[in-house]
Design an enzyme around this catalytic site. Structure first.
Site, PDB file in Angstrom:
ATOM      1  CG  LEU A 196      10.904   0.929  -1.697  1.00  0.00           C
ATOM      2  CD1 LEU A 196      12.207   0.231  -1.329  1.00  0.00           C
ATOM      3  CD2 LEU A 196      11.137   1.950  -2.803  1.00  0.00           C
ATOM      4  CB  SER A 213      11.050  -1.781  25.500  1.00  0.00           C
ATOM      5  OG  SER A 213      10.299  -1.887  24.301  1.00  0.00           O
ATOM      6  NE  ARG A 238       7.702   3.953  10.983  1.00  0.00           N
ATOM      7  CZ  ARG A 238       6.757   4.237  10.085  1.00  0.00           C
ATOM      8  NH1 ARG A 238       7.075   4.528   8.845  1.00  0.00           N
ATOM      9  NH2 ARG A 238       5.481   4.231  10.445  1.00  0.00           N
ATOM     10  CE1 TYR A 253      19.293  -3.449   8.199  1.00  0.00           C
ATOM     11  CE2 TYR A 253      19.904  -1.236   7.470  1.00  0.00           C
ATOM     12  CZ  TYR A 253      18.954  -2.125   7.964  1.00  0.00           C
ATOM     13  OH  TYR A 253      17.686  -1.694   8.226  1.00  0.00           O
ATOM     14  N   GLY A 302       0.799  -1.235   0.000  1.00  0.00           N
ATOM     15  CA  GLY A 302       0.000   0.000   0.000  1.00  0.00           C
ATOM     16  C   GLY A 302       0.820   1.266   0.000  1.00  0.00           C
ATOM     17  CE  LYS A 347      14.397  -5.587   5.830  1.00  0.00           C
ATOM     18  NZ  LYS A 347      13.308  -5.734   4.855  1.00  0.00           N
TER      19      LYS A 347
HETATM   20  C1  HXC Z   1      12.411   3.394  20.570  1.00  0.00           C
HETATM   21  C2  HXC Z   1      10.336   2.687  19.820  1.00  0.00           C
HETATM   22  C3  HXC Z   1      10.365   3.640  18.769  1.00  0.00           C
HETATM   23  C4  HXC Z   1      11.521   4.500  18.662  1.00  0.00           C
HETATM   24  C5  HXC Z   1       8.507   2.522  18.624  1.00  0.00           C
HETATM   25  N1  HXC Z   1       9.167   2.042  19.709  1.00  0.00           N
HETATM   26  N2  HXC Z   1       9.225   3.496  18.047  1.00  0.00           N
HETATM   27  N3  HXC Z   1      11.354   2.566  20.705  1.00  0.00           N
HETATM   28  N4  HXC Z   1      12.517   4.332  19.594  1.00  0.00           N
HETATM   29  N5  HXC Z   1      11.629   5.403  17.704  1.00  0.00           N
HETATM   30  C6  HXC Z   1       8.718   0.984  20.604  1.00  0.00           C
HETATM   31  C7  HXC Z   1       7.426   1.330  21.306  1.00  0.00           C
HETATM   32  O1  HXC Z   1       7.639   2.162  22.437  1.00  0.00           O
HETATM   33  C8  HXC Z   1       6.922  -0.055  21.695  1.00  0.00           C
HETATM   34  O2  HXC Z   1       7.630  -0.573  22.787  1.00  0.00           O
HETATM   35  C9  HXC Z   1       7.363  -0.912  20.511  1.00  0.00           C
HETATM   36  O3  HXC Z   1       8.428  -0.198  19.846  1.00  0.00           O
HETATM   37  C10 HXC Z   1       6.253  -1.131  19.512  1.00  0.00           C
HETATM   38  O4  HXC Z   1       5.759   0.137  19.120  1.00  0.00           O
HETATM   39  P1  HXC Z   1       4.262   0.339  18.630  1.00  0.00           P
HETATM   40  O5  HXC Z   1       4.131   1.747  18.143  1.00  0.00           O
HETATM   41  O6  HXC Z   1       3.304  -0.146  19.667  1.00  0.00           O
HETATM   42  O7  HXC Z   1       4.205  -0.739  17.425  1.00  0.00           O
HETATM   43  P2  HXC Z   1       3.358  -0.803  16.139  1.00  0.00           P
HETATM   44  O8  HXC Z   1       2.134   0.060  16.229  1.00  0.00           O
HETATM   45  O9  HXC Z   1       3.188  -2.242  15.847  1.00  0.00           O
HETATM   46  O10 HXC Z   1       4.304  -0.109  15.011  1.00  0.00           O
HETATM   47  C11 HXC Z   1       5.450  -0.755  14.529  1.00  0.00           C
HETATM   48  C12 HXC Z   1       6.573   0.234  14.271  1.00  0.00           C
HETATM   49  C13 HXC Z   1       6.088   1.414  13.374  1.00  0.00           C
HETATM   50  C14 HXC Z   1       7.702  -0.555  13.596  1.00  0.00           C
HETATM   51  C15 HXC Z   1       7.070   0.816  15.588  1.00  0.00           C
HETATM   52  O11 HXC Z   1       7.167   2.304  13.098  1.00  0.00           O
HETATM   53  C16 HXC Z   1       5.513   0.931  12.068  1.00  0.00           C
HETATM   54  O12 HXC Z   1       4.329   0.671  11.964  1.00  0.00           O
HETATM   55  N6  HXC Z   1       6.372   0.791  11.010  1.00  0.00           N
HETATM   56  C17 HXC Z   1       5.946   0.242   9.714  1.00  0.00           C
HETATM   57  C18 HXC Z   1       6.608   0.917   8.562  1.00  0.00           C
HETATM   58  C19 HXC Z   1       8.102   1.072   8.643  1.00  0.00           C
HETATM   59  O13 HXC Z   1       8.710   0.926   9.697  1.00  0.00           O
HETATM   60  N7  HXC Z   1       8.697   1.381   7.501  1.00  0.00           N
HETATM   61  C20 HXC Z   1      10.113   1.585   7.389  1.00  0.00           C
HETATM   62  C21 HXC Z   1      10.768   0.414   6.752  1.00  0.00           C
HETATM   63  S1  HXC Z   1      12.287   1.006   6.247  1.00  0.00           S
HETATM   64  P3  HXC Z   1       6.999  -0.552  24.311  1.00  0.00           P
HETATM   65  O14 HXC Z   1       7.993  -1.283  25.132  1.00  0.00           O
HETATM   66  O15 HXC Z   1       6.891   0.900  24.655  1.00  0.00           O
HETATM   67  O16 HXC Z   1       5.667  -1.232  24.219  1.00  0.00           O
HETATM   68  C22 HXC Z   1      13.444  -0.168   6.173  1.00  0.00           C
HETATM   69  C23 HXC Z   1      14.643   0.337   5.396  1.00  0.00           C
HETATM   70  C24 HXC Z   1      15.925  -0.326   5.678  1.00  0.00           C
HETATM   71  O17 HXC Z   1      13.297  -1.238   6.660  1.00  0.00           O
HETATM   72  C25 HXC Z   1      17.154   0.215   4.974  1.00  0.00           C
HETATM   73  C26 HXC Z   1      17.195   1.641   4.567  1.00  0.00           C
HETATM   74  C27 HXC Z   1      18.389   2.052   3.749  1.00  0.00           C
HETATM   75  P1  NAP Z   2       7.142   1.608   3.922  1.00  0.00           P
HETATM   76  O1  NAP Z   2       6.423   2.402   2.885  1.00  0.00           O
HETATM   77  O2  NAP Z   2       7.020   2.023   5.335  1.00  0.00           O
HETATM   78  O3  NAP Z   2       6.716   0.096   3.744  1.00  0.00           O
HETATM   79  C1  NAP Z   2       6.535  -0.795   4.778  1.00  0.00           C
HETATM   80  C2  NAP Z   2       5.199  -1.479   4.579  1.00  0.00           C
HETATM   81  O4  NAP Z   2       5.074  -2.562   5.493  1.00  0.00           O
HETATM   82  C3  NAP Z   2       4.018  -0.553   4.796  1.00  0.00           C
HETATM   83  O5  NAP Z   2       3.186  -0.574   3.658  1.00  0.00           O
HETATM   84  C4  NAP Z   2       3.299  -1.147   6.010  1.00  0.00           C
HETATM   85  O6  NAP Z   2       1.879  -1.016   5.864  1.00  0.00           O
HETATM   86  C5  NAP Z   2       3.739  -2.592   5.938  1.00  0.00           C
HETATM   87  N1  NAP Z   2       3.714  -3.244   7.251  1.00  0.00           N
HETATM   88  C6  NAP Z   2       4.340  -2.851   8.389  1.00  0.00           C
HETATM   89  N2  NAP Z   2       4.052  -3.665   9.408  1.00  0.00           N
HETATM   90  C7  NAP Z   2       3.222  -4.617   8.894  1.00  0.00           C
HETATM   91  C8  NAP Z   2       2.574  -5.738   9.452  1.00  0.00           C
HETATM   92  N3  NAP Z   2       2.731  -6.061  10.739  1.00  0.00           N
HETATM   93  N4  NAP Z   2       1.778  -6.503   8.656  1.00  0.00           N
HETATM   94  C9  NAP Z   2       1.624  -6.177   7.347  1.00  0.00           C
HETATM   95  N5  NAP Z   2       2.217  -5.121   6.757  1.00  0.00           N
HETATM   96  C10 NAP Z   2       2.999  -4.348   7.527  1.00  0.00           C
HETATM   97  O7  NAP Z   2       8.729   1.567   3.621  1.00  0.00           O
HETATM   98  P2  NAP Z   2       9.554   1.195   2.308  1.00  0.00           P
HETATM   99  O8  NAP Z   2      10.750   2.059   2.315  1.00  0.00           O
HETATM  100  O9  NAP Z   2       8.685   1.155   1.122  1.00  0.00           O
HETATM  101  O10 NAP Z   2      10.052  -0.294   2.663  1.00  0.00           O
HETATM  102  C11 NAP Z   2       9.665  -1.397   1.866  1.00  0.00           C
HETATM  103  C12 NAP Z   2      10.696  -2.502   1.985  1.00  0.00           C
HETATM  104  O11 NAP Z   2      11.941  -2.075   1.439  1.00  0.00           O
HETATM  105  C13 NAP Z   2      11.007  -2.947   3.409  1.00  0.00           C
HETATM  106  O12 NAP Z   2      11.221  -4.346   3.445  1.00  0.00           O
HETATM  107  C14 NAP Z   2      12.297  -2.240   3.712  1.00  0.00           C
HETATM  108  O13 NAP Z   2      13.042  -2.887   4.714  1.00  0.00           O
HETATM  109  C15 NAP Z   2      12.973  -2.337   2.364  1.00  0.00           C
HETATM  110  N6  NAP Z   2      14.061  -1.399   2.142  1.00  0.00           N
HETATM  111  C16 NAP Z   2      13.774  -0.086   1.926  1.00  0.00           C
HETATM  112  C17 NAP Z   2      14.817   0.774   1.646  1.00  0.00           C
HETATM  113  C18 NAP Z   2      14.567   2.207   1.347  1.00  0.00           C
HETATM  114  O14 NAP Z   2      15.542   2.947   1.128  1.00  0.00           O
HETATM  115  N7  NAP Z   2      13.329   2.681   1.305  1.00  0.00           N
HETATM  116  C19 NAP Z   2      16.142   0.296   1.624  1.00  0.00           C
HETATM  117  C20 NAP Z   2      16.367  -1.050   1.871  1.00  0.00           C
HETATM  118  C21 NAP Z   2      15.317  -1.884   2.108  1.00  0.00           C
HETATM  119  P3  NAP Z   2       0.862  -0.836   7.116  1.00  0.00           P
HETATM  120  O15 NAP Z   2       1.410   0.252   7.954  1.00  0.00           O
HETATM  121  O16 NAP Z   2      -0.446  -0.524   6.454  1.00  0.00           O
HETATM  122  O17 NAP Z   2       0.811  -2.155   7.806  1.00  0.00           O
END
Ligand code: HXC
Ligand code: NAP
Length: 293
Positions: A27, A113, A208, A156, A24, A171
């Site tokens: 990427l 945590s 993030r 990484y 949704g 990962k």
């Molecule tokens: C410390 C944190 C934190 C932060 C959350 N937590 N954010 N701790 N620093 N910045 C803690 C919370 O306090 C909680 O712990 C626990 O993590 C879970 O947080 P929730 O908000 O309750 O979880 P949830 O609603 O399930 O959300 C998951 C999430 C959120 C990962 C925290 O960011 C999310 O929904 N992300 C999805 C999309 C995403 O992350 N996209 C980026 C992918 S990029 P406690 O102990 O307080 O309960 C990627 C790229 C890699 O992977 C490479 C790039 C080059």
């Molecule tokens: P993004 O838009 O935040 O994508 C993450 C997706 O994961 C969101 O659509 C989110 O949707 C979904 N997701 C998170 N928690 C989930 C759960 N519990 N169940 C189902 N879906 C969940 O970030 P992005 O940058 O496009 O990342 C996509 C992929 O590329 C990831 O695997 C990331 O590690 C990888 N990656 C990205 C980069 C970069 O530079 N962007 C570099 C290296 C690797 P909901 O919130 O609706 O659940």
């Protein structure tokens, strides 16, 4: 250069149906858009149904195939099975799974945590395991001819990285799963590959990983050998190839698409880039003079 252009011929994915987790946004959305343009049907799935439905509506404008939005939290196996069964009920057959959903944020590890660490492991590693197992069991039971799984990792996954330790840990596990099952399930006609993208700006990742003015302080384009970040279409081109039958003999591979970013950090003398061009004559003379003594 036309790396921003679609690569495969029209209808290259016609007749295929794929599931894209995290389809949704970011990427996952970019890859889904291209699969749809190439004629594939795509199920996009994540936690936020409204976001998925909005994306589906937007992607229908250029789609040749059909897009279906299904809510599912990949952390829970029963939700994954329900999503899988709904996808099969709608499309009849699933040909491929793209494990793209992820969670990540920067933090010194000692500040995390136990639940924060678990949350990332659960989305990335357990989520990939849940989807892979649910689809894999189905494909094996059904004796489906061929299927493919593509996992999105990071560079990484093999170097590790400070400040994103749960993500690096998860990962790395996904990469090990990719290579292990590429061999074990080849006998069932199921291929496994991975893509390790470098920086491809998305809102989800940048909010993030580079919050506030970190985006300007750490300009990822500047430290890249090619002096730019990735363009979504060039990742989509690679993903479409790996999901398609054109890559039928590619199995167990991880393809890095990062402009050479991780190798730049690895090569011991890459830091010599900082030496100005006009200093090299003097350095060469210095080195040669030592050799004569
Ligand atoms: C410390 C944190 C934190 C932060 C959350 N937590 N954010 N701790 N620093 N910045 C803690 C919370 O306090 C909680 O712990 C626990 O993590 C879970 O947080 P929730 O908000 O309750 O979880 P949830 O609603 O399930 O959300 C998951 C999430 C959120 C990962 C925290 O960011 C999310 O929904 N992300 C999805 C999309 C995403 O992350 N996209 C980026 C992918 S990029 P406690 O102990 O307080 O309960 C990627 C790229 C890699 O992977 C490479 C790039 C080059
Ligand atoms: P993004 O838009 O935040 O994508 C993450 C997706 O994961 C969101 O659509 C989110 O949707 C979904 N997701 C998170 N928690 C989930 C759960 N519990 N169940 C189902 N879906 C969940 O970030 P992005 O940058 O496009 O990342 C996509 C992929 O590329 C990831 O695997 C990331 O590690 C990888 N990656 C990205 C980069 C970069 O530079 N962007 C570099 C290296 C690797 P909901 O919130 O609706 O659940």
């Amino acid at each position: 250069m036309n790396y921003t252009k679609p690569m495969l011929r029209d209808n290259a994915l016609q007749g295929k149906t794929y599931i894209v987790t995290g389809g949704g946004s970011g990427l996952g959305k970019a890859m889904t858009k291209y699969f749809l343009e190439l004629g594939a049907n795509v199920v996009i799935t994540s936690r936020n149904l409204e976001k998925l439905q909005n994306t589906a509506q937007e992607l229908r404008i250029t789609a040749q195939g059909e897009v279906l939005a299904l809510a599912c939290d990949v952390r829970y196996y029963e939700q994954v099975v329900t999503m899988r069964d709904a996808a099969i009920a709608h499309f009849g057959q699933i040909d491929g799974l793209l494990n793209n959903a992820a969670g990540n944020f920067i933090s010194p590890t000692e500040r995390l945590s136990a639940n924060a660490f678990d949350t990332i492991i659960d989305i990335v590693l357990k989520g990939t395991k849940n989807c892979t197992l649910a689809l894999g069991k189905h494909w094996i039971d059904k004796k489906q001819d061929a299927a493919t799984v593509l996992n999105i990792v990071t560079t990484y996954a093999w170097t590790g990285s400070s400040y994103v330790v749960p993500s690096a840990t998860a990962k790395a596990g996904v990469l090990a799963m990719t290579r292990s099952l590429a061999v074990e399930w080849a006998k069932y006609g199921i291929r496994f590959n991975a893509i390790a993208p470098g920086p491809f700006p998305t809102k989800g990742a940048w909010d993030r990983l580079l919050p506030g003015d970190l985006k300007d302080k750490f300009d990822l384009a500047k430290r890249n050998p090619l002096k730019r970040v990735g363009v979504h279409q060039e990742l989509a081109n690679l993903a479409a190839y790996l999901m398609s039958d054109f890559s039928a003999y590619v199995n167990g591979e991880v393809i890095t698409i990062d402009g050479g970013e991780w190798l730049k950090g690895a090569g011991q003398f890459n830091l010599l880039e900082a030496i100005p061009e006009d200093m090299w004559d003097a350095l060469e003379a210095m080195i040669k003079s030592k050799k004569r003594k």
